[in-house]
Structures are given as C-alpha cells and as structure tokens.
Design a protein around this motif. Structure first.
Motif, PDB file in Angstrom:
ATOM      1  N   LYS A  41       5.596 -20.622 -15.373  1.00 36.90           N
ATOM      2  CA  LYS A  41       6.702 -19.681 -15.558  1.00 36.90           C
ATOM      3  C   LYS A  41       8.001 -20.418 -15.838  1.00 36.90           C
ATOM      4  O   LYS A  41       8.795 -19.999 -16.696  1.00 36.90           O
ATOM      5  CB  LYS A  41       6.843 -18.795 -14.314  1.00 36.90           C
ATOM      6  N   GLU A  42       8.228 -21.522 -15.125  1.00 31.94           N
ATOM      7  CA  GLU A  42       9.429 -22.317 -15.361  1.00 31.94           C
ATOM      8  C   GLU A  42       9.424 -22.859 -16.788  1.00 31.94           C
ATOM      9  O   GLU A  42      10.455 -22.866 -17.476  1.00 31.94           O
ATOM     10  CB  GLU A  42       9.500 -23.463 -14.352  1.00 31.94           C
TER      11      GLU A  42
ATOM     12  N   THR B 202      10.075 -19.952 -19.259  1.00 26.32           N
ATOM     13  CA  THR B 202      11.482 -19.533 -19.149  1.00 26.32           C
ATOM     14  C   THR B 202      12.405 -20.545 -19.819  1.00 26.32           C
ATOM     15  O   THR B 202      13.329 -20.172 -20.552  1.00 26.32           O
ATOM     16  CB  THR B 202      11.865 -19.370 -17.669  1.00 26.32           C
TER      17      THR B 202
ATOM     18  N   ARG C 201       9.390  -9.920 -10.614  1.00 27.13           N
ATOM     19  CA  ARG C 201      10.834  -9.912 -10.392  1.00 27.13           C
ATOM     20  C   ARG C 201      11.285 -11.200  -9.710  1.00 27.13           C
ATOM     21  O   ARG C 201      10.536 -11.836  -8.992  1.00 27.13           O
ATOM     22  CB  ARG C 201      11.232  -8.739  -9.497  1.00 27.13           C
ATOM     23  N   SER C 202      12.536 -11.537  -9.928  1.00 28.10           N
ATOM     24  CA  SER C 202      13.127 -12.673  -9.229  1.00 28.10           C
ATOM     25  C   SER C 202      13.531 -12.244  -7.822  1.00 28.10           C
ATOM     26  O   SER C 202      13.790 -11.064  -7.577  1.00 28.10           O
ATOM     27  CB  SER C 202      14.358 -13.174  -9.986  1.00 28.10           C
TER      28      SER C 202
ATOM     29  N   GLN D 134      16.225  -9.431  -6.820  1.00 27.41           N
ATOM     30  CA  GLN D 134      16.426  -8.509  -7.951  1.00 27.41           C
ATOM     31  C   GLN D 134      16.016  -7.104  -7.534  1.00 27.41           C
ATOM     32  O   GLN D 134      14.982  -6.916  -6.908  1.00 27.41           O
ATOM     33  CB  GLN D 134      15.586  -8.978  -9.141  1.00 27.41           C
TER      34      GLN D 134
ATOM     35  N   SER E 241      11.552  -6.999 -15.757  1.00 19.39           N
ATOM     36  CA  SER E 241      11.166  -8.400 -15.626  1.00 19.39           C
ATOM     37  C   SER E 241      12.191  -9.313 -16.277  1.00 19.39           C
ATOM     38  O   SER E 241      12.543  -9.129 -17.448  1.00 19.39           O
ATOM     39  CB  SER E 241       9.796  -8.612 -16.297  1.00 19.39           C
TER      40      SER E 241
END
Length: 1237
Positions: free
Chosen positions: A11-12, A15, A52-53, A56, A62
């Motif tokens: 995910k990092e 992103t 979600r972060s 959030q 998302s």
C-alpha cells in the motif's frame, strides 16, 4: 514492494507511486504506461489497499481511491492524443481480463468516470467496457455492483467517440447494465444519458438498422425502426416455437423510454407536443398489433409474444424513481395507451388460456407470460380506478369458470394426452393467479354464489396429486444417454415434466393458501368440532397440515412459499390438540431454511415466510401458555437463527422486526395473539438489544465502502434504484429500540415486560464482567456492555420507585466494576437520572463513598463524576442544605487521596458543589470557605511535576463536566451517536438519528423527547480527557493505577499492594516450614533459556531469596524449567517484569532503598571477593549472549565481576547468578552485611 506479501508495504508503494504526479509531471514513456497497466493494476486488485486511514471518518471514502482518481486524471491529461486512446483501451481491457473484487473495480470505475471528456474509445473500447460490466456482476455486494455500473456508464459517455460507434453499439452496451440496479428513469444518471444522446444523436456512426442517409441515423429513426423490427415476425416462424428471449423486449423498452425523454428535452423551450403523440411516434406499430390481438386469430405467435413482452417491460420501466413519479407525463400517457388496448389484450389472454390452444410443455412458459400480462392489467386498472364492467373485469369471471370446468373434466379422464395435461396445468396456474390477484385487490371478488362454488371445488381437490406424465401416440421420441451407458426415451414435447409437476403442486397450494386465509374462522381446533364438511381442505386441518409436510419434501426451494403460508394459518389452530405434528412442521421447515443459507435468490423470501409461520404471535402466545415441547422448539429455533445471523447478516433483522411488529399489533388490538407473549420471549429482545458482531477487516472494508456510496445520495443512481434491505447488524438494535420507545409504561403488561428486560440486561452486564474482568477497548465484550447500558437508559422512564428498589444495588455495583470510559459515562448518567427522579436513593449513593480506599480506588471516580452533577440531583429536593453539606464533605475527603486522578475528579466535584452552594446562598458552610477556596485556588495554580496543571484543565473541559446536561441532552441521538463518538468508541457503534428515521418498519414516536437532541453537545469533538480515561499518563506515578485503563495489561510490580500480598503469602508458608527469607531480589528478565531460569529458581529457593523476577510467567509451564526447578516455583515468589519495563522497575526499587547490582565485566567492576552486599540488594543478571544492555547498565549502582583464572572469560548465567546468591547468603549468615564497599 508491489509483489511482496506485506500488504502494508504494498500500500505504501502504490500510494507513493500515485503521489508522484501530485508533486511533478513525469515525461511520457511507453514503459511507464506498460507499468501502469501491468504491475500497478495487479497491485490495485487487492481490496485491503482501499481501507480507511486511522482517524478518517466513516463513509468518507478510500484515500487510495481518491489518489488513484487524481493520478489517472493527471496522467491521461498529459498523454499525447495519439497514445491516449491506446492507453485507455489497454487499461480497460486489463480491467476485463481478471475477476475483480467489488471494492477495487468500484474505485477503478470511479477513476475512469472522473476523466475529462475526450474522444478516446471506439467500438472496441465500448466492447471492452461491456466486458468490465460483466466482471462487476460477479460480486454479491449489490450496492457496490450497482455503483460500479453507474460509474462505467459515466465513463462511456465521457470517453466514447460517438462518430466511431453506432446507436446499436450504444444500446447493446446499455443492455449490459442491470436496470434494476443502476439505470432507471428519474435518476440523475438517466438525465445525464438523455442529455448525452440529445447532444450526440446526429453524430453516431450509421447503424445497420437505420436508413440510408444521415438524417435517418437519428435516435428517433433508430427507435422507430427498432420497434418495427421487434414487432415484425420472420416468415419462417413455427407455431410450436419457444417463448422468445426477454432481452430484445428489454432493449426495445429501454430505447423507447430514452427516445421519449430525449424528445421531451428538445421540445422543452418550444411549444411542447403532447406526450401521447410522442409515444405514438415510436409505439404505433406495437399499439396497432395490441389492438388486433383479440380479433386476429391468425397473428403469428412470435409476434404476439413479443408484443406482450414489450407491454410488461414498458410498464415495469416507465415509472420514474424518486419524487418525480407523481407528475410524470410519460408513464401516464403510456398507461392510457395500454388501457386503450386493454379490451383486445384481455380477450386474447382469455382465448389463449381457455380454448385448448396451449398444447405442449413449451406453452407453459407462454401461460406465465399471459398471466403476468393479466396481473399488470389488473394492477393498472385498479390504479386508474376500478369500475364495474371495465374491459379487464369482463374476462375475470369467464376465465375462472372455464378453468374450473377444465379441472373438473380432468378429474374423470383415464388416459390423458399431453394437450389435456398441459391444459390442466394451465387452468391450475390461472386459478392460482386469480387467487393472488383477488388477495391483493379485493375489488376482484366475485358474487357470493360464484365464490362459494369455486371455493368448494378448490377445497375438494386431492392434495399433492401428481400430474401424470402423458404417453400419447404419434409423438416424437427423444433418446437421452444416462451415466451407466443405457438410454431412456422421453417425448420431445414433454421434456421437463418434473418442472411442470412442481409448478402444478405450487399453484394448488397457492389456491389453498388463499382459501385458508379467506375461511380462517371455519378451521376447527379438533376434528370433533367439524359439523358438516363443505370445505374439506379447510375443515379437516390435520390431513391438510400432514400434506403440507409431505409436499415440502417434493417441491424445490423456490416454490415452497405458499406451503409456508398455509402452515402459518393451520398451526395456530392445531398447536393445542396436535402439538407433535406442529413441532414436526417446525423441524421440517427449519431444515429447509438452514439448507438454503447459501442460495441468495430463494433464501430471503423463504426465510421471511418461515419467520411469519413459526413466530406468528398467535403461535407464540399458545406455546407460551402450554410451556411444552413446542415452546422449547421455538426457543431452540430462535437461538439457531441468532447463531446463523452472526455468519449471515440480516437473519436476525427479519426475525426481530416481525416479532416487534406482531407485538405492537397485538398491543393495539388489531391482530391475534397477546402482548404478554413478549415477556415469555424476552430473551429474543435481550439478544437484539446487544446484538452485533465484530467484523473482520474485509467485512469492515465492505461496510465502509457501502457507507461511502450511501453518503453520495442522489449523486449515485444505485442509491435511488436499489431498495435498502436493512440487513446491517445495527438495524436489529434500531428496530428493538424503536419498539421499546413505543411501549406505554402505564400499561401493566408493557411495564412488566420492560422491568423484566431491565433485570435481564443487568444480569447480562454482570455475567460479562465476571467472564472477563479486563477486556480490550472496542472488543465484543466492550460493545455488549456498552449496548446494555444504552438500552437501560432508554428504559429508564418506565422505572418506578418500587422497581428501582430491587435493582439499585446492581446499578451501584456496576459503578464499582472496571469498565471502559464509554460504559462509565452511561452508568454515571443513569445514576444521575435515578437520583434526580428519586432522591430517596441518596443514602445508598453516599454509602458508596464509605468503603475503604483500597477497595474503591478503581471506581471512586465514577461516583465523583455523578457528584459533579449535583445541581441536577438536588432539583427535586426541597431541603437542599443537608445534601450540599454531605457533598462538600465527601468531595473534600477525596481531595486528600494519594491517587492523583481521584484528586482531580474530587476537585471537579468540589468546584461544582461549591458553586451551587454560593448560587443557593448556603451560609451554613461559611466556616468551610477558607479551606475550599484555598483548595480550588491551589488547583487552578497547580504547577507540580509532570502534566498536573494541564490535566486539571483537560478534565474541566471534558464534555461530561463542561457541556453535557443529563436532562436536556436525554435523547436517542445522544445515547447512540454523540456519547459513543465523544468517548472514543469505534464508528461501527455510532447510530445516527437519520438511521432511526430511515427504518420505517417500526413507526417513530415523533412527539417524544427521544427525537430531540442538544445542539451544543453534538458540535463537540472528542477531547483529550476522553483518552485519559483510556490510560494516558497523568504525570504522577499513581497514574498507572487500575482505574485508568482496563485495556492495559497488568504490571504486577506497579501495584505495591499486590507485591506485598504476594510476599506475605509466601513468607507465611515459609515460616510454617521453618524457612528464613532474605531481602535479596534476583532479576532474570533478560534470560531466555528455560533451563537457566529453572536452575536459578531452584537456587533462589534454596538460599532464601525474597523474589525471582522473570520476563514471562509462562516459562513456569515449560518442561525444561520444571525439570531443573524441581517444584521450587511453588515455594518462591515469582514476579513478571518484561524487559521493556525493567527501567521503570529498577527505578522504583531504587526509590524503595534497594542497591541495584549488575553481574557484568566493566572498567569499574568490583571484585566479588572484595564486595560487601547490603541487605536490600537487587541482583540484575544479563542475557546469555548479549549480557546487560547499555540502557540498563546506566541504572546500575555497582557492577560485580567474578574473579577468573582460565582462558574462557565467561560463565554460564545460572552459574554466575548462583555464585553471587551464595556470596550474598554467606555474608548474611556471617552478619557482615553493610553498605556497599
């Protein structure tokens, strides 16, 4: 990063890559495009990336989905025009190449829909989008599936080059959408589509169905030709052909409605044409064919079928969704056009169903088409006004009589032919359709004499008689191979006969269900009650119920609904006299339901019918009175359904909703049964009050994304078209809470039910506390306890003083229990309300402060919080002086507590009480003025160590003390939304007031205070002190006390009382055995191997060490440890201190006067032979490999090393420890202990 198993890392990486274009624009390269359509899209297929972060808000979407949208817009905008089409085509084709989960395909589709308009896709691109649409159909998440379709349609309108596609291509693409999920009239998406067609209709590529010149390629010409081609039948058609596929009818209906609405847009600013004329432009051939159906007996069969299919599709699709349905001119004009042909269509249906024109198995599908048309005409006629002698009504009676006549003839027929059997099935299906129509529209009821004759005939029909398979001469024979190689022969015209027989049985039970409901009063409780048997199936219920059980073993799951409906009527009549048979019916029905749990299409309708049958309030009432096996069976099924609902969301929703509706109907006297049965099944309501599982991460993601789609409102057509099934877990609690709010506390039966429920809720809380005294925040136990106290707050208005006398001790006992912050607030709120309404309980409240401080130091803050709302408590007390004096005494007493947090709460209570005294001008406390003012002044100017002053300000600003008003904020919104939000409970537990309003299955008591909420409290954000309740450091050592955080793991050495109790216990045991105990503490937390720990344990016990500290007490259960310790752990105190906690532990022991000694070789080490051990010595042993870490060496008072003569410069850690322990013991025995040398 993309290909690794670590999803957080993936995910990092994704992103970071997507953020590149937010910082700078990268130059175009084919390799980058290949990377995007390759590894990046592979990575984007993982659903977990779209979570979600932290922090959030729920339903905000998302973050990765938003970044993907921005990235795709930026990247495509920078692409050269010549490569843009190629990239988008490949991107979409890659989407179609794999089966996506619901969440990734949704956000990819949303990203495509956000692209700026460009002419990038041609026919191949539109075809690729159709393939992606097929991918979206795989998921079971209907709302997400519908939303993805909406976005893909928007993407097509933005990206398709209309000059490269024809209207045929567009209509084929539109047919890939499910109209019942995404594309419906009246939605914003429908309007966008109409505008797009209106702007571009003359630019589409020439359609094969259009004319020769460009003008003929317009939408109007295309749709007119489409209708003409649809209605026109090919010359090679055979009369025995099957019913045509519905796809063409759906396509034609959709395009007609689009063309009509586009025409409306064009004429909007001119003299508006009549909608009726616009419709006739397109539908003239079809209306002409409908008008000839009743008179033209030679019209081709395929043409009649198509015309009727189009009729059904147009009526289903024409009504717009939303508020615009009332004034829609198109649907009104269409209804008028259809009714103009109603006479012809009705006569055609009558002829086809009654004149033996349906002769083979394929014609039974035609029969269903005719019956669907008839039902639509009946509903439309009722909607427009049912008048005697209308065209539809004139065919009902002849149709009914003809069907009865056919069935009577079939009874005496010995060797029926295929045509006879088909006509028998058609007649039974027609009678079933008429019964259903009469049930929905009572205006269809015939005169009494005709009705009695039909009812007698239907009731006398033999139940479950199979429709014999015909074997007539001259039929063609089909040969079908079997698995064993043999063959069986079957007539080609009677293939699928099993389906025909099942439908025939289904239709028979539909008629019987109608009869049983109509003549419910004639059903006897026992066979001896029958006087004369005019309606055998009705007046002989035992054989009928037995037949129902038999047919359930034959019918497929999709056809059992009418059988359940019959059992719903029969079982209440027979439960007393035929309890065993009724229990068998419960069992058989439940087995069928539980076997269908993975079959979506049939499970939910059957479950609803099953619940209406088994949990009929009349059945519940009778079973509760008997208290026999039936009662136990119902309870058993209830438990199984609740258990099933933890796996399949929505099961409990149907059960609790129906039961609550039944009880409310019984309470108002409009239904059978009694409300008193609710008390006998209060366990059901109890479970509903606390229901809700803790979702897995993937389930939470689906819930989050669904909430995000719902929050889009009308911006997403799927929200308008799809009916909310309300199967989420929180709707169970909404249903039961609304039900409880509607009960009247002045009604005796209601009051007894509510009080019984309250007692069960308190017992539930107590059992939850006993099962696990410490639990994690937002764990299932936390949520259950939270829901218990929320419900008790809802029930409070129904409590009187006598009832509270019985439960007040339990309420106060809950205040002494370790609880999460959110639960504490609810308990405190309830105590405040009780004391405000019934001041008689104040003595019990004061008594809560009288226990020893050690017993209540973990809970005294709860009662001090209650005391801080003294102004509310004393409102109903005429003589307030004694209460104020007692409050000041208690607050001052606890201001002197050694616990910093208790002092803070006590100061808040003291400040509130003192302000109230001054406001009431309470002069008798004038002698206390100096003490109180000094205490409060000192608190305001607090400047002690740590965060003392900051925490004093935080607790005063906390919502519970600064803004919350226990009376004015008493509302559903505060209980179920505001308090959970402000106290740090997970968003899954927040139930907004809109959700209560949207749940319309149970009415709302809109005049109640429940639906009013405080504005000020709702505007607050969670404060720091809410987190303090969950265990933040308060700035003093005692902040680690038990009250602060029930989630935090116990640190035994942090509780001096626990240490002393432990040591006293072992010392007492040792003294009885004549054993002496030293003051030596041996710390072995850094040691890993169980053998070394076991040996040390044995050594420490032998030489009388005070305590052995280990990194984990789990080592005691290790076999190697036990082999070396030889039970020494049973005679030696063991304390757990993890390596990460050693610094704090060593500092604490230093403060207690211990000298911390490390066994380590350093430049400043003392020789063991020369060192003199003080009595209070703490021996720290290092790790087998690493020794003592640097951060712990800094905590040592002295390092001691063992003198060595050999080459190897180290000893085993157990041996080293044993040498130092013996040396300490030797010095103590000789009496030479002193200060360290």
């Amino acid at each position: 990063m993309f290909e690794g198993e670590n999803k957080i890392l993936a995910k990092e990486g994704v992103t970071h890559f997507l953020e590149l274009y937010e910082v700078k624009s990268l130059p175009y390269s084919p390799e980058l495009s290949e990377f995007i359509t390759g590894p990046l899209m592979d990575a984007l297929s993982e659903s977990c990336l779209y979570s979600r972060s932290p922090g959030q808000p729920l339903g905000s979407g998302s973050p990765l989905g938003l970044k993907l949208q921005k990235f795709l817009v930026a990247y495509v905008s920078l692409l050269p025009e010549e490569t843009k089409s190629h990239f988008l085509l490949k991107f979409i084709q890659r989407m179609a190449d794999r089966h996506w989960c619901a969440v990734p395909v949704l956000f990819l589709s949303k990203a495509l829909a956000s692209l700026p308009s460009c002419k990038a896709l041609g026919g191949e691109g539109l075809l690729a989008l159709r393939d992606v649409l097929q991918c979206t159909m795989i998921t079971h998440q209907v709302l997400l599936r519908g939303a993805a379709q909406c976005y893909l349609l928007q993407a097509a309108m933005r990206l398709v080059d209309v000059e490269k596609v024809s209207l045929s291509d567009v209509s084929a693409f539109l047919m890939s959408l499910r109209q019942e999920e995404s594309l419906g009239r009246g939605t914003q998406l429908w309007t966008e589509l109409c505008d797009w067609l209106c702007v571009n209709e003359r630019y589409f590529k020439q359609s094969s169905i259009g004319g020769s010149d460009g003008h003929e390629a317009s939408l109007n010409a295309y749709v007119k030709n489409l209708v003409q081609e649809f209605v026109k039948s090919p010359g090679w058609e055979k009369e025995s052909s099957f019913v045509p596929d519905w796809l063409e009818a759906r396509l034609t209906a959709l395009m007609v409605l689009l063309a009509v609405d586009v025409k409306g847009i064009k004429t909007k600013f001119r003299e508006k044409q009549r909608t009726q004329n616009v419709l006739r432009i397109f539908l003239d051939p079809w209306l002409d064919a409908l008008g000839k159906l009743g008179t033209n007996a030679y019209m081709p069969l395929l043409r009649t079928d198509r015309c009727l299919q189009l009729l059904v599709r147009l009526l289903h699709s024409c009504v717009p969704r939303g508020s615009s349905a009332q004034d829609d001119e198109v649907s009104a004009a269409l209804w008028a056009s259809v009714m103009s042909a109603a006479e012809s269509v009705s006569q055609f249906v009558l002829r086809r169903l009654t004149m033996n024109e349906l002769q083979d198995v394929a014609d039974l599908d035609r029969c269903q088409l005719y019956l669907t048309v008839l039902a639509e005409l009946v509903s439309l006629q009722v909607k427009l006004g049912w008048k005697a002698g209308n065209p539809v009504s004139r065919v009902i009676s002849p149709l009914r009589n003809a069907c009865v006549h056919h069935l009577q003839e079939a009874e005496g027929r010995q060797e029926p032919t295929l045509s006879h059997q088909v006509q028998t099935a058609v007649s039974m299906a027609t009678l079933a359709a008429l019964c259903e129509a009469e049930d929905r529209h009572p205006v269809l009821q015939p005169d009494s004499s005709s009705a009695e004759a039909v009812d007698r005939f239907l009731s006398a029909l033999p139940l479950n008689r199979m429709l014999q398979k015909p074997h007539s001469e001259g039929q063609s024979i089909g040969v079908c191979p079997l698995e064993n190689g043999s063959v069986f022969e079957e007539s080609s015209s009677s293939q699928g006969w099993g389906k025909v027989v099942a439908q025939y049985l289904h239709d028979q039970w539909v008629c019987l269900s109608f009869l049983l409901r109509k003549h419910q009063g004639l059903i006897p409780a026992t066979e001896s009650d029958v006087l004369k048997c005019c309606l055998p199936a009705v007046e002989m219920p035992v054989p009928t119920l037995q037949s129902a059980l038999d047919v359930l073993t034959v019918l497929p799951a999709g056809l059992v609904l009418p059988v359940f409906h019959c059992m719903e009527v029969l079982v209440p009549k027979l439960l007393t006299s035929e309890e065993t048979l009724c229990i068998e019916s419960f069992d058989v029905a439940w087995k069928m339901i539980s076997s269908l749990s993975n079959t979506q299409l049939t499970f939910w309708p059957n479950l609803k019918a099953f619940v209406h049958f088994v949990f009929n309030n009349e059945i519940l009432t009778i079973a509760a009175k008997l208290k026999g096996p039936a009662y136990d069976k119902i309870k058993e099924i209830m438990c199984k359904m609740i258990e099933m609902s933890s796996i399949k969301s929505g099961v409990f929703n149907i059960l609790i909703c129906y039961c609550c509706q039944s009880w409310l109907a019984a309470a108002s006297g409009v239904a059978q049964g009694s409300f008193s049965s609710a008390k006998d099944y209060s366990e059901l309501v109890l479970e509903a009050c606390v229901f809700g599982t803790v979702f897995r991460r993937d389930q939470r993601l689906i819930q989050d994304v669904q909430t995000f789609i719902e929050n889009l409102g009308q911006g997403c057509a799927a929200n308008i078209i799809l009916e909310n099934t309300k199967r989420e877990d929180y709707y169970v609690r909404i249903c039961v809470i609304k039900f409880l709010c509607l009960l009247d506390g002045s009604d005796v039966s209601h009051k007894l039910f509510l009080e019984d429920l309250a007692v069960k809720l308190l017992d539930k809380d107590e059992s939850a506390s006993r099962s696990r005294t410490r639990y994690h925040e937002n764990s299932l136990q936390h949520r259950v306890k939270n829901r218990v106290w929320q419900t008790l707050l809802v029930l409070f208005p129904a409590f009187d003083q006598n009832f509270l006398h019985g439960i007040i001790d339990k309420v106060f006992h809950a205040g002494f229990t370790n609880n999460q912050a959110s639960i504490k607030y609810f308990i405190e709120w309830l105590i405040i309300l009780i004391l405000h309404k019934f001041p008689e309980f104040l003595p019990k409240f004061w008594a809560c402060f009288s226990y020893g401080e050690e017993k209540i130091k973990t809970s005294i803050c709860t009662f001090l919080s209650v005391l801080s709302h003294l102004d509310i408590i004393v409102q109903n007390i005429p003589e307030k002086k004694l209460v104020l004096k007692q409050a000041l005494t208690v607050a001052l007493q606890w201001c002197l507590s050694h616990n910093f947090s208790v002092r803070l709460y006590a100061l808040v209570a003291l400040k509130k009480a003192w302000h109230l005294c001054k406001a009431l001008q309470f002069e008798e406390c004038g002698a206390w003025t100096t003490v109180i003012e000094c205490s409060l002044s000192q608190a305001e100017s607090m400047h002690g160590a740590g965060n003392a002053r900051k925490n004093w300000q935080r607790i005063q600003d906390h919502f519970f003390f600064s803004t919350f008003h226990p009376l004015k904020d008493y509302s559903l919104e505060t209980i179920f939304y505001t308090f959970p939000r402000l106290s740090g409970v997970t968003e899954e537990e927040w139930i907004a007031l809109e959700k209560f309003a949207n749940f319309t299955d149970i009415p709302s008591n809109v005049g109640s205070q429940w639906y009013l909420s405080g504005i000020t409290l709702g505007e607050l954000s969670p404060g720091d002190w809410s987190q303090q309740d969950q265990g933040s450091t308060l700035g003093e050592a005692d902040s680690q006390s038990e009250w602060a955080d029930v989630q935090k793991k116990i640190i035994p050495w942090g509780h001096s009382a626990l240490d002393s109790d432990l040591e006293l216990e072992f010392q007492d045991r040792a003294a009885k055995l004549g054993k002496s105990i030293s003051r030596l503490i041996v710390v072995a937390s850094l040691i890993d191997k169980p053998t070394n720990l076991g040996g040390l344990c044995r050594t420490c016990e032998v030489f009388g060490a005070a305590v052995l500290v280990v990194g984990s007490l789990q080592c005691v259960s290790d076999r190697q440890f036990q082999h070396l310790s030889v039970s020494a752990e049973q005679w030696l105190p063991l304390v757990e201190v993890r390596p990460s906690q050693l610094v704090d532990y060593l500092q604490q022991k230093k403060a207690e006067g211990y000298t911390v000694i490390g066994v380590e070789q350093t430049a400043q080490s003392s020789d063991l032979a020369q060192y003199r051990f003080p009595e209070k010595s703490l021996l720290l042993l290092g790790n087998e490999r690493e020794g003592i870490p640097v951060n712990l060496i800094q905590q040592l008072d002295v390092c001691v090393e063992i003198p060595q003569q050999g080459i190897i410069r180290s000893l085993n850690v157990h041996v080293s420890g044993a040498l130092l322990i013996w040396e300490y013991t030797r010095q103590q025995l000789l009496g030479c202990a002193g200060p360290p040398s």
